[in-house]
Design an enzyme around this catalytic site. Structure first.
Site, PDB file in Angstrom:
ATOM      1  N   ALA A  22      34.455   6.726   7.799  1.00 56.81           N
ATOM      2  CA  ALA A  22      33.985   8.088   7.265  1.00 56.81           C
ATOM      3  C   ALA A  22      32.805   8.043   6.928  1.00 56.81           C
ATOM      4  O   ALA A  22      32.360   6.792   5.882  1.00 56.81           O
ATOM      5  CB  ALA A  22      35.387   9.420   6.311  1.00 56.81           C
ATOM      6  N   MET A  26      26.885  10.215   0.110  1.00 58.16           N
ATOM      7  CA  MET A  26      26.432   8.946  -0.791  1.00 58.16           C
ATOM      8  C   MET A  26      27.011   7.778   0.169  1.00 58.16           C
ATOM      9  O   MET A  26      26.149   7.208  -0.686  1.00 58.16           O
ATOM     10  CB  MET A  26      26.941   8.998  -2.380  1.00 58.16           C
ATOM     11  CG  MET A  26      26.832  10.628  -3.605  1.00 58.16           C
ATOM     12  SD  MET A  26      27.573  10.342  -4.523  1.00 58.16           S
ATOM     13  CE  MET A  26      28.934  11.654  -4.596  1.00 58.16           C
ATOM     14  N   ALA A  27      27.365   8.108   0.367  1.00 56.01           N
ATOM     15  CA  ALA A  27      28.482   6.530   0.576  1.00 56.01           C
ATOM     16  C   ALA A  27      29.001   6.070   1.887  1.00 56.01           C
ATOM     17  O   ALA A  27      29.430   7.571   2.175  1.00 56.01           O
ATOM     18  CB  ALA A  27      29.370   5.453  -0.462  1.00 56.01           C
ATOM     19  N   VAL A  29      32.196   4.772   4.449  1.00 58.34           N
ATOM     20  CA  VAL A  29      33.475   4.028   4.348  1.00 58.34           C
ATOM     21  C   VAL A  29      33.738   3.701   5.100  1.00 58.34           C
ATOM     22  O   VAL A  29      34.133   4.136   6.533  1.00 58.34           O
ATOM     23  CB  VAL A  29      34.513   4.910   3.452  1.00 58.34           C
ATOM     24  CG1 VAL A  29      35.967   4.806   3.655  1.00 58.34           C
ATOM     25  CG2 VAL A  29      34.382   5.956   2.347  1.00 58.34           C
ATOM     26  N   LYS A  44      33.435   0.940   0.055  1.00 60.18           N
ATOM     27  CA  LYS A  44      32.565   2.098   0.583  1.00 60.18           C
ATOM     28  C   LYS A  44      31.308   0.900   0.184  1.00 60.18           C
ATOM     29  O   LYS A  44      31.122   1.161  -0.642  1.00 60.18           O
ATOM     30  CB  LYS A  44      33.010   2.919  -1.140  1.00 60.18           C
ATOM     31  CG  LYS A  44      32.109   4.001  -0.919  1.00 60.18           C
ATOM     32  CD  LYS A  44      32.472   5.131  -1.970  1.00 60.18           C
ATOM     33  CE  LYS A  44      34.057   5.511  -2.332  1.00 60.18           C
ATOM     34  NZ  LYS A  44      33.594   6.613  -0.993  1.00 60.18           N
ATOM     35  N   ASP A 138      33.631  15.161  -9.582  1.00 52.97           N
ATOM     36  CA  ASP A 138      33.722  15.620  -8.297  1.00 52.97           C
ATOM     37  C   ASP A 138      34.606  15.986  -7.584  1.00 52.97           C
ATOM     38  O   ASP A 138      35.331  15.066  -6.585  1.00 52.97           O
ATOM     39  CB  ASP A 138      33.140  14.507  -7.715  1.00 52.97           C
ATOM     40  CG  ASP A 138      31.876  15.352  -6.060  1.00 52.97           C
ATOM     41  OD1 ASP A 138      32.508  16.369  -6.014  1.00 52.97           O
ATOM     42  OD2 ASP A 138      31.516  14.768  -5.822  1.00 52.97           O
TER      43      ASP A 138
END
Length: 653
Positions: A22, A26-27, A29, A44, A138
């Site tokens: 995914a 921000m990152a 995976v 990640k 979050d």
């Protein structure tokens, strides 16, 4: 589609990237293999835009160490951290499942029991972080992973829930402090105090969890708007509505939980996830009680007519004496005498008792005996023969039509256990008891057995499982044929796929092919795009591969015979002898200029004119076309087309 350059990369000499799972804000995976410990992990990798921020890198390293100390079955474990090509990464537990966002997209909303079961495990994970002094910041469905229930059921009450990304938002937020307090929380779930002041504590996570509960129950978030800022300020200005206002029938206790968790004033919420967890556990216990007694209601008081408490024999003529005699009979004996006996037999018995007292009544006794005999005969006939009829046939009727036909004929219908059948359509009466034509009491019940259709079972979803586990699951209904193959993504001994695919309906005993990984491919396909076909052939054959199908396509910019595409692509796994198909350029429109250098000028001119070119001869002296070609324009191999003017230069020597 552009290939991900990290696919196949080896991080820190240990983690082999197998594929992307995914990509977020921000990152990204990835699914990877820890080649040292031979286990599957998730990696990640932070986006380059954050990797250039030294403040972020420092905060990220500190947060990673804190997260790694969180040990809880509902927290996605962090195993390691590092940097690859300047981009920091985390090595985490690989959870085989889907995000809560994926489940809500598929099912829209969950039942109260499922929603509270998921929330309980979420809060258990967040409470662990709160006890360690860490605020998630979050909490949202995208950061909640739901693994399939171990028992294989689709009920999420039995699922395993894990929370990810603890501290990542805090690291990003710290690096953005010079950006006028950038809001690092998804606005649909953001706590009011984060909007107004930017300072948050554990109660902000409680608020976000309450919004997630609202979404699980209703299938939507409480606020929306054209701009994120509009959504954010609604959290400040409005109370979250009760879920039951959107979905009728929800129990009040879930409304109360949402209201408690989403108070705009942080002081009105549970102080942390642990306190909220206690309330959810209590609510789940209450919900279980409600579910048990939901359909039990007190019946209204009914008024019934008064009855004479005396038994039938006490109301007969002369009943007083008979009653006295009857009261001397033991209770058990009276019970045996009265069990189901027609009242007329009791009446006749009482009369006979009185008639036998005198000879004067002997004739009356005889008449009574005759009457008793007639009653017994009639009753016996009724019990043995008269009350029975032939059972009608309900065979081949659908369930609805069979029920209607039984009712029309004055019978009831019951459903027996379904029976598989390859010939009788599903939900059609395959068998009945009693069978058609057999004796059946008038008004009795006919038990019908419906066809279940052909006996079929779905191929189980076992891809990604260890072969020793998945094969045993498949053997429950099928014969398993194991086939080994190489895999880019799964280590040796794991199931790559099945043939037929998962979900396909098959009869029991069918052969199911299970493809099991035997590890990484021994070869990787080199790139030959941009090479001449002859050079490409040499490169591929040198790598142990062969050129497969060759196809020419029009291309106005690339030279003739240049490789435009290859299949498999560069870096793909392969074995010796794998065929690589090529698409080659036809070259620009026209044809290559032939090489006529050193030709006789006359011969060269005639050859070029044959190709429908306009030929200009440039000669030195008076010999004209009798010399030899010592130069040409365009040069040999350059593209030319019919009607184009070309030049040949002729000299005697």
């Amino acid at each position: 589609m552009v290939a991900d350059p990290l696919n196949g990369a080896l991080l820190d000499g240990r983690y082999r990237i197998r594929g992307r799972v995914a990509r977020g804000g921000m990152a990204t995976v990835y699914h990877a293999t820890d080649e040292r410990l031979e286990r599957t992990v998730a990696i990640k990798i932070i986006h380059p835009s954050y990797a250039r921020d030294n403040r972020f890198l420092a905060r990220f390293a500190d947060e990673a160490k804190t997260i790694a100390r969180l040990t809880h079955p509902n927290v996605v474990a962090v195993y390691d951290q590092g940097v690859h090509d300047g981009m920091p990464y985390l090595v985490m537990e690989y959870v085989r499942g889907r995000t809560l966002r994926d489940l809500l997209s598929e099912r829209r909303r969950l039942s109260p029991a499922e929603a509270l079961a998921v929330l309980e495990q979420m809060l258990a994970a967040i409470a662990t972080a709160h006890r360690a002094g860490l605020v998630h910041r979050d909490v949202k469905p995208e950061n909640v992973l739901v693994a399939a229930p171990p028992n294989g059921s689709g009920n999420l009450v039995d699922a395993v829930v894990k929370v990810a990304d603890f501290g990542l938002a805090r690291a990003v937020e710290a690096s953005a402090e010079d950006q006028q307090g950038q809001l690092m929380a998804t606005v649909a779930y953001v706590a009011p105090e984060l909007v107004t002041g930017g300072h948050v504590d554990s109660r902000a996570d409680v608020y976000s969890a309450g919004i997630v509960l609202f979404e699980m129950l209703t299938g939507r978030v409480p606020y929306d708007g054209e701009r994120p800022v509009d959504v954010a300020w609604q959290h400040v200005d409005r109370d979250v509505p009760a879920p039951s206002k959107l979905v009728a029938g929800l129990p009040p206790l879930v409304d109360e939980l949402v209201a408690r968790a989403t108070r705009r004033d942080p002081g009105g919420r549970p102080m942390d996830a642990g306190a909220m967890l206690a309330e959810v556990i209590s609510a789940r216990e209450d919900l279980g009680t409600l579910n048990t007694h939901t359909h039990v209601f007190a019946q209204p008081t009914m008024e019934i007519a008064s009855v004479d408490p005396r038994p039938n024999w006490a109301r007969l003529p002369g009943g007083g004496a008979a009653a006295g005699a009857a009261r001397t009979v033991p209770r058990a004996q009276r019970s045996r005498q009265g069990g189901g006996r027609p009242a007329i037999l009791d009446d006749l018995r009482a009369r006979v008792g009185r008639l036998t007292a005198t000879d004067h009544n002997r004739r009356k006794l005889l008449a009574s005996l005759v009457a008793i005999g007639v009653v017994v005969l009639i009753g016996g006939y009724w019990l043995a023969i008269g009350r029975y009829v032939d059972a009608p046939s309900l065979l081949t009727l659908s369930q609805t039509n069979a029920a209607a036909e039984a009712k029309r004929l004055g019978f009831g219908m019951k459903l027996g256990q379904g029976i598989f059948s390859d010939t009788v359509p599903k939900d059609t009466v395959l068998k009945q008891d009693p069978a058609p034509g057999n004796r059946l009491a008038r008004g009795g019940d006919i038990t019908v057995f419906l066809s279940l259709g052909p006996e079929l079972y779905p191929v189980p979803e076992i891809a990604g499982q260890l072969a020793s586990v998945g094969v045993e699951t498949a053997k429950e209904h099928f014969k398993v044929q194991q086939v080994s193959d190489y895999s880019d993504t799964l280590p040796k001994g794991y199931i790559i796929s099945t043939d037929p695919a998962a979900g396909t309906q098959l009869p029991p005993g069918s052969t199911l092919k299970v493809i099991v990984s035997k590890g990484d491919f021994p070869l990787r396909v080199p790139t030959v795009v941009g090479k001449n076909v002859n050079e490409a052939r040499a490169i591929l054959e040198g790598a142990g591969l062969v050129v497969g199908k060759v196809e020419y396509v029009d291309n106005e910019t690339r030279p003739h015979d240049e490789v435009l595409e290859q299949d498999p692509a560069q870096g793909a796994g392969a074995v010796k002898g794998t065929k690589v198909n090529l698409k080659l350029s036809n070259g620009p429109p026209g044809f290559p200029m032939p090489d006529v250098n050193n030709w006789n000028c006359g011969d060269a001119k005639r050859e070029l004119e044959r190709l429908q070119l306009q030929v200009q001869v440039q000669s030195e002296g008076f010999f004209g076309e009798n010399g030899n070609v010592r130069g040409q324009q365009p040069a040999a191999g350059q593209p030319v087309s019919a009607g184009q003017q070309v030049v040949i230069q002729c000299r005697l020597f």
